[in-house]
Design a protein around this motif. Structure first.
Motif, short mmCIF file in Angstrom:
data_model
loop_
_atom_site.label_atom_id
_atom_site.label_comp_id
_atom_site.label_asym_id
_atom_site.label_seq_id
_atom_site.Cartn_x
_atom_site.Cartn_y
_atom_site.Cartn_z
N ASP A 119 0.82 -1.21 0.00
CA ASP A 119 0.00 0.00 0.00
C ASP A 119 0.86 1.26 0.00
O ASP A 119 0.51 2.26 -0.63
CB ASP A 119 -0.95 -0.01 1.20
CG ASP A 119 -1.94 -1.16 1.13
OD1 ASP A 119 -2.27 -1.58 0.00
OD2 ASP A 119 -2.36 -1.66 2.18
N TRP A 120 1.99 1.21 0.72
CA TRP A 120 2.90 2.35 0.70
C TRP A 120 3.42 2.58 -0.71
O TRP A 120 3.51 3.72 -1.18
CB TRP A 120 4.05 2.13 1.67
CG TRP A 120 4.98 3.30 1.69
CD1 TRP A 120 4.92 4.37 2.53
CD2 TRP A 120 6.09 3.54 0.81
NE1 TRP A 120 5.91 5.26 2.21
CE2 TRP A 120 6.64 4.78 1.17
CE3 TRP A 120 6.65 2.83 -0.26
CZ2 TRP A 120 7.73 5.32 0.52
CZ3 TRP A 120 7.74 3.38 -0.91
CH2 TRP A 120 8.29 4.60 -0.53
N HIS A 123 0.70 4.07 -2.95
CA HIS A 123 0.47 5.44 -2.53
C HIS A 123 1.58 6.35 -3.05
O HIS A 123 1.32 7.45 -3.56
CB HIS A 123 0.39 5.53 -1.00
CG HIS A 123 0.33 6.93 -0.47
ND1 HIS A 123 -0.84 7.66 -0.40
CD2 HIS A 123 1.31 7.76 -0.01
CE1 HIS A 123 -0.59 8.86 0.08
NE2 HIS A 123 0.71 8.95 0.34
N SER A 124 2.82 5.90 -2.96
CA SER A 124 3.96 6.71 -3.39
C SER A 124 3.98 6.88 -4.90
O SER A 124 4.31 7.96 -5.40
CB SER A 124 5.26 6.07 -2.91
OG SER A 124 5.28 6.01 -1.50
N GLU A 126 1.43 7.03 -6.76
CA GLU A 126 0.37 7.98 -7.09
C GLU A 126 0.80 9.42 -6.84
O GLU A 126 0.24 10.35 -7.42
CB GLU A 126 -0.89 7.65 -6.30
CG GLU A 126 -2.12 8.39 -6.80
CD GLU A 126 -3.41 7.72 -6.39
OE1 GLU A 126 -4.41 8.44 -6.26
OE2 GLU A 126 -3.41 6.49 -6.21
N GLN A 127 1.81 9.63 -5.99
CA GLN A 127 2.28 10.99 -5.71
C GLN A 127 3.22 11.51 -6.80
O GLN A 127 3.53 12.70 -6.83
CB GLN A 127 3.01 11.03 -4.35
CG GLN A 127 2.21 10.50 -3.18
CD GLN A 127 0.82 11.07 -3.11
OE1 GLN A 127 0.65 12.29 -3.04
NE2 GLN A 127 -0.19 10.20 -3.11
N HIS A 184 -1.81 3.81 4.89
CA HIS A 184 -2.31 4.21 3.59
C HIS A 184 -3.47 3.32 3.21
O HIS A 184 -3.57 2.17 3.64
CB HIS A 184 -1.20 4.11 2.54
CG HIS A 184 -0.01 4.95 2.87
ND1 HIS A 184 -0.06 6.32 2.93
CD2 HIS A 184 1.27 4.61 3.17
CE1 HIS A 184 1.14 6.80 3.25
NE2 HIS A 184 1.95 5.78 3.40
N VAL A 187 -5.12 -0.79 -1.38
CA VAL A 187 -5.37 -0.63 -2.81
C VAL A 187 -6.09 -1.81 -3.41
O VAL A 187 -6.47 -1.77 -4.58
CB VAL A 187 -4.03 -0.42 -3.57
CG1 VAL A 187 -3.32 0.82 -3.07
CG2 VAL A 187 -3.14 -1.65 -3.44
N SER A 259 -2.82 3.85 -11.66
CA SER A 259 -2.43 4.74 -10.58
C SER A 259 -2.88 6.14 -10.95
O SER A 259 -2.47 6.68 -11.98
CB SER A 259 -0.91 4.73 -10.36
OG SER A 259 -0.55 5.62 -9.33
#
Length: 307
Positions: A119-120, A123-124, A126-127, A184, A187, A259
């Protein structure tokens, strides 16, 4: 009280991205020293260190002796650095397949599901900026993974692909070093939705109603690009699909990677029995979204770069 390497490894293997970040920060100097001893000063040495941090995301669960994490990380750096030396100078720095599973793993996503910090990672990703996220998804979650194929799909020079991937790797590795303990969102539900939508849309297309899929899920001014071929809009996509169906070609969804506003479908193309060479074996649909609808589709036929 400072935690030992072994304690941090156990936490990282249980899904604590922050613990892995602490480990990598603790051993970064040693990893960099190994890279410099093999490659000398320059960007390749720094890339080898960044790559190793990202390899740790995938492989931390394989470490059987938690207390040996330092030598383990340095060995990965050494192998990455030697790979660079064995390659022609024109080929970009070696990049391990961060999230690739064994040969029998059905999809990259399912391989990633086995990684504690999944999940990390998502999430990353997506940034990242859209251009960096796009090349990252292609490189590590699709069959169009060579620099040349990514350049063709994105319509940019190979050097730009390398630059974007370097930037993405550094952002991900830097974020991992400073990873917070904040949870996070899982997903898995989002990925399941993307798979279900993709399967439904492909099934509708195979039933001869691709026009409805396009009308409902594409913007009226959406653009379709075929690298080295025609450019057009929604009508180009509809006519192309109808021509394939009339010729007896079928498609089967094989992989989905998504993403943010970047969505990739990979499909198997099945030629008719009486014309087995009618079409390439696979297609990659690179879809760039706006408010959930397709604003641009790039259709590409990749040559698998991985064994």
């Amino acid at each position: 009280m400072t935690q030992s390497d072994g304690e941090l490894v156990v936490l990282a293997q249980a899904g604590d991205a922050a613990a892995l970040g602490v480990l990598l920060a603790r051993h970064e100097a040693g990893m960099r020293a190994v890279a410099l001893s093999v490659l000398g000063y320059g960007p390749d040495a720094e890339d080898a260190v960044q790559d190793t941090m990202l390899v740790a995301l995938r492989r931390i669960g394989e470490l059987r002796d938690p207390s040996a994490v330092g030598p383990w990380l340095r060995a990965i750096v050494r192998n990455n650095s030697r790979t660079v030396l064995r390659r022609p100078a024109a080929v970009p720095v070696a990049e391990p397949e961060w999230f690739a599973g064994p040969a029998d793993t059905p999809t990259p996503e399912e391989a990633l599901d086995r990684v504690a910090v999944r999940d990390w990672v998502w999430h990353s990703i997506e940034q990242l900026s859209e251009p960096d996220r796009l090349v990252t998804l292609l490189r590590y979650f699709s069959d169009a993974s060579s620099y040349e194929q990514i350049a063709a799909v994105c319509g940019v020079p190979v050097g730009t692909v390398r630059s974007r991937l370097n930037h993405a790797r550094r952002a991900l590795a830097g974020g991992l070093r400073t990873a917070a303990t904040t949870a996070h969102a899982d997903v898995a539900a989002s990925n399941d939705t993307r798979w279900r939508e993709g399967r439904d849309m492909i099934a509708t297309a195979m039933d001869g109603d691709f026009e409805r899929v396009v009308r409902e899920s594409w913007w009226p001014d959406a653009e379709m690009i075929v690298p080295g071929g025609p450019h057009g809009g929604r009508d180009l996509a509809i006519n192309g699909m109808n021509c394939d169906l009339d010729a007896g070609v079928r498609q089967r969804l094989r992989n989905v990677a998504a993403s943010g506003d970047v969505l990739i479908w990979e499909t198997d193309l099945i030629s008719p029995p009486d014309d087995p060479e009618h079409c390439p074996p696979a297609a990659l649909w690179l879809q760039v979204l706006r408010e959930g609808r397709v604003r641009q589709l790039t259709l590409f036929h990749p040559v698998p770069a991985r064994a």
